[in-house]
Design a protein around this motif. Structure first.
Motif, PDB file in Angstrom:
ATOM      1  N   ALA A   1       0.857  -1.196   0.000  1.00  0.00           N
ATOM      2  CA  ALA A   1       0.000   0.000   0.000  1.00  0.00           C
ATOM      3  C   ALA A   1       0.885   1.235   0.000  1.00  0.00           C
ATOM      4  N   ARG A   2       0.245   2.368  -0.273  1.00  0.00           N
ATOM      5  CA  ARG A   2       0.943   3.647  -0.108  1.00  0.00           C
ATOM      6  C   ARG A   2       0.207   4.369   1.022  1.00  0.00           C
ATOM      7  N   SER A   3       0.974   4.942   1.931  1.00  0.00           N
ATOM      8  CA  SER A   3       0.344   5.561   3.097  1.00  0.00           C
ATOM      9  C   SER A   3       0.898   6.959   3.361  1.00  0.00           C
TER      10      SER A   3
ATOM     11  N   ALA B   1      13.250  -3.050  -3.881  1.00  0.00           N
ATOM     12  CA  ALA B   1      12.272  -3.831  -4.635  1.00  0.00           C
ATOM     13  C   ALA B   1      11.393  -2.864  -5.409  1.00  0.00           C
ATOM     14  N   SER B   2      11.694  -2.676  -6.685  1.00  0.00           N
ATOM     15  CA  SER B   2      10.925  -1.756  -7.529  1.00  0.00           C
ATOM     16  C   SER B   2      11.322  -1.980  -8.976  1.00  0.00           C
ATOM     17  N   ILE B   3      10.334  -2.105  -9.838  1.00  0.00           N
ATOM     18  CA  ILE B   3      10.677  -2.358 -11.246  1.00  0.00           C
ATOM     19  C   ILE B   3      11.416  -1.176 -11.871  1.00  0.00           C
ATOM     20  N   ASP B   4      11.371   0.004 -11.236  1.00  0.00           N
ATOM     21  CA  ASP B   4      11.949   1.206 -11.850  1.00  0.00           C
ATOM     22  C   ASP B   4      13.479   1.156 -11.952  1.00  0.00           C
ATOM     23  N   ASN B   5      14.110   0.349 -11.125  1.00  0.00           N
ATOM     24  CA  ASN B   5      15.584   0.276 -11.009  1.00  0.00           C
ATOM     25  C   ASN B   5      16.211   1.664 -10.867  1.00  0.00           C
TER      26      ASN B   5
ATOM     27  N   VAL C   1       6.284   2.337 -21.428  1.00  0.00           N
ATOM     28  CA  VAL C   1       6.628   1.450 -20.316  1.00  0.00           C
ATOM     29  C   VAL C   1       6.705   2.260 -19.023  1.00  0.00           C
ATOM     30  N   MET C   2       6.654   1.558 -17.893  1.00  0.00           N
ATOM     31  CA  MET C   2       6.708   2.239 -16.591  1.00  0.00           C
ATOM     32  C   MET C   2       8.131   2.685 -16.264  1.00  0.00           C
ATOM     33  N   GLY C   3       8.313   3.158 -15.051  1.00  0.00           N
ATOM     34  CA  GLY C   3       9.656   3.563 -14.624  1.00  0.00           C
ATOM     35  C   GLY C   3       9.651   4.880 -13.873  1.00  0.00           C
ATOM     36  N   ARG C   4       8.475   5.473 -13.731  1.00  0.00           N
ATOM     37  CA  ARG C   4       8.359   6.778 -13.056  1.00  0.00           C
ATOM     38  C   ARG C   4       9.329   7.773 -13.698  1.00  0.00           C
ATOM     39  N   ASN C   5      10.351   8.261 -12.990  1.00  0.00           N
ATOM     40  CA  ASN C   5      11.282   9.223 -13.609  1.00  0.00           C
ATOM     41  C   ASN C   5      12.533   8.559 -14.184  1.00  0.00           C
TER      42      ASN C   5
ATOM     43  N   ALA D   1       9.560   5.874 -22.154  1.00  0.00           N
ATOM     44  CA  ALA D   1       9.481   5.789 -20.693  1.00  0.00           C
ATOM     45  C   ALA D   1       8.364   6.728 -20.239  1.00  0.00           C
ATOM     46  N   GLU D   2       7.546   6.275 -19.288  1.00  0.00           N
ATOM     47  CA  GLU D   2       6.373   7.087 -18.911  1.00  0.00           C
ATOM     48  C   GLU D   2       6.752   8.494 -18.452  1.00  0.00           C
ATOM     49  N   GLY D   3       7.980   8.639 -17.928  1.00  0.00           N
ATOM     50  CA  GLY D   3       8.400   9.948 -17.426  1.00  0.00           C
ATOM     51  C   GLY D   3       8.932  10.869 -18.514  1.00  0.00           C
TER      52      GLY D   3
ATOM     53  N   GLY E   1       1.459  -0.620 -18.988  1.00  0.00           N
ATOM     54  CA  GLY E   1       0.826  -0.485 -17.666  1.00  0.00           C
ATOM     55  C   GLY E   1       1.230  -1.553 -16.658  1.00  0.00           C
ATOM     56  N   HIS E   2       0.279  -1.926 -15.813  1.00  0.00           N
ATOM     57  CA  HIS E   2       0.593  -2.792 -14.679  1.00  0.00           C
ATOM     58  C   HIS E   2       0.896  -4.234 -15.057  1.00  0.00           C
ATOM     59  N   TYR E   3       0.641  -4.590 -16.311  1.00  0.00           N
ATOM     60  CA  TYR E   3       1.044  -5.921 -16.804  1.00  0.00           C
ATOM     61  C   TYR E   3       2.533  -6.157 -16.499  1.00  0.00           C
ATOM     62  N   GLN E   4       3.314  -5.059 -16.588  1.00  0.00           N
ATOM     63  CA  GLN E   4       4.762  -5.179 -16.418  1.00  0.00           C
ATOM     64  C   GLN E   4       5.160  -5.643 -15.011  1.00  0.00           C
ATOM     65  N   ARG E   5       4.310  -5.347 -14.018  1.00  0.00           N
ATOM     66  CA  ARG E   5       4.710  -5.569 -12.624  1.00  0.00           C
ATOM     67  C   ARG E   5       4.451  -6.979 -12.104  1.00  0.00           C
ATOM     68  N   GLY E   6       3.604  -7.744 -12.850  1.00  0.00           N
ATOM     69  CA  GLY E   6       3.199  -9.035 -12.295  1.00  0.00           C
ATOM     70  C   GLY E   6       3.882 -10.220 -12.939  1.00  0.00           C
TER      71      GLY E   6
END
Ligand code: ADP
Ligand code: F6P
Length: 319
Positions: free
Chosen positions: A71-73, A124-128, A168-172, A221-223, A248-253
């Motif tokens: 989760a994010r909190s 632990a993050s796909i963004d590396n 693809v994902m990766g945030r920044n 890259a999404e960023g 999207g989220h397909y990449q994470r699973g």
């Protein structure tokens, strides 16, 4: 040391389950009890935990995601939230905490360490995008997911003479996009770390088209920009159709690759050993195939730099 806790936080990734399993099995061998807080820092602040025995972690190694949930909190970012979390850790009898997550979660781990609680972080993050580790957990699996999808899209792109912008994902971070482009032979990787001139790219695509190359793969890259805007610009400038695919989220699973299963198992074992040894406030990392520990203070103020040899490779391959 009698009891340790573990949690998974932020964006999930494949290999988290294998890592929890390894940490639990390592701890149990050392006669240390293990508990798992559900839903990251959110569950930690609620005192929502389960006991992790051998049975609890059996049959999970090959599953993507995290059975402890994530989760994010926003509340945990506040001093009040962190104080509540600390109280819950003490109430649960935990003498140390293993945190799996990305840079945000590791900042949270550092906050607990600064409050005097023994913590070890696991990247632990796909963004590396986390410094002091060659690879974070989940990156290899995400890359394999991406290249499978891009290979499929290349087939249809060539059949229909189309250009595809694949986001693809990766945030920044442009890591996933760069590596995926190298591994699939894509024409371009558009990443936040490197400026690009869309007009120039369109001109090059037009030139390719005139030479008879009537399809192209552009990994975005999404960023680095808006996929539909970029596709529209390309469509207006070149002689063939464009399409957009957002992975999207397909990449994470999905089931973790061998690389991620091994990395997860090594990280999990190391984290427990470090805590038992009294070494805390550190993050496990992979460096030249060795598992190392770096102070979280260094990790959080550090910056992940793209590997020079990979950038050169992309350049040589014309990406
Ligand atoms: P990730 O760990 O994948 O980077 P986030 O950035 O969303 O994901 O962070 C996950 C959680 O970590 C946040 O919801 C928050 O509870 C906690 N967190 C993030 N940044 C900080 C921070 N600077 N200080 C304390 N906790 C943080
Ligand atoms: O940090 C991992 C990541 O998958 C990023 O690549 C992406 O930008 C983000 O998480 C997506 O977050 P959410 O799952 O909350 O949509």
């Amino acid at each position: 040391m009698k009891r340790l806790a573990i949690l998974t936080s932020g964006g999930d990734c494949s290999g988290m389950n294998a890592c929890i399993r390894s940490a639990v099995r390592t701890a149990l061998r050392m006669n240390i009890e293990m508990i798992g807080f559900r839903k990251g820092y959110l569950g930690l602040m609620k005192g929502d935990f389960i006991t992790l025995d051998t049975k609890a972690v059996s049959g999970i190694l090959h599953h993507g995601g995290t059975f402890l949930q994530s989760a994010r909190s926003p509340e945990f970012r506040t001093p009040e939230g962190q104080k509540v979390a600390l109280d819950r850790l003490h109430e649960a009898g935990a003498e140390g905490l293993v945190v799996l997550g990305g840079d945000g979660s590791l900042s949270g781990a550092l906050a607990l360490h600064r409050l005097g609680f023994p913590v070890v972080g696991i990247p632990a993050s796909i963004d590396n995008d986390i410094p002091f580790t060659d690879m974070a957990l989940g990156v290899d699996t995400a890359l394999n997911n991406i290249i499978y999808a891009v290979d499929c899209i290349k087939d249809t792109a060539s059949s229909h003479a189309r250009a595809f912008v694949i986001e693809v994902m990766g945030r920044n971070s442009g890591y996933l996009a760069s590596i995926a482009a190298i591994a699939t032979g894509a024409e371009y990787a558009l990443v936040p770390e490197r400026e690009f001139d869309l007009a120039d790219i369109c001109q090059q695509l037009r030139g390719r088209y005139e030479e008879g190359r009537d399809n192209a793969i552009i990994i975005l890259a999404e960023g680095a920009g808006q996929a539909h805007q970029i596709a529209d610009s390309i469509k207006d400038a070149i002689g063939f159709e464009t399409r957009v695919t957002v992975l999207g989220h397909y990449q994470r699973g999905g089931a973790p690759t061998v690389f991620d299963r091994l990395l997860a198992s090594r990280f999990g074992k190391k984290a427990v050993e470090l805590l038992d040894d009294g070494t805390c406030g550190v993050m496990t990392g992979l460096s030249c195939n060795n598992i190392v520990a770096t102070p979280l203070e260094e990790v959080i103020k550090g910056e992940k730099r793209p590997q020079d040899d990979l950038l050169r490779l992309a350049e040589v391959l014309g990406i």
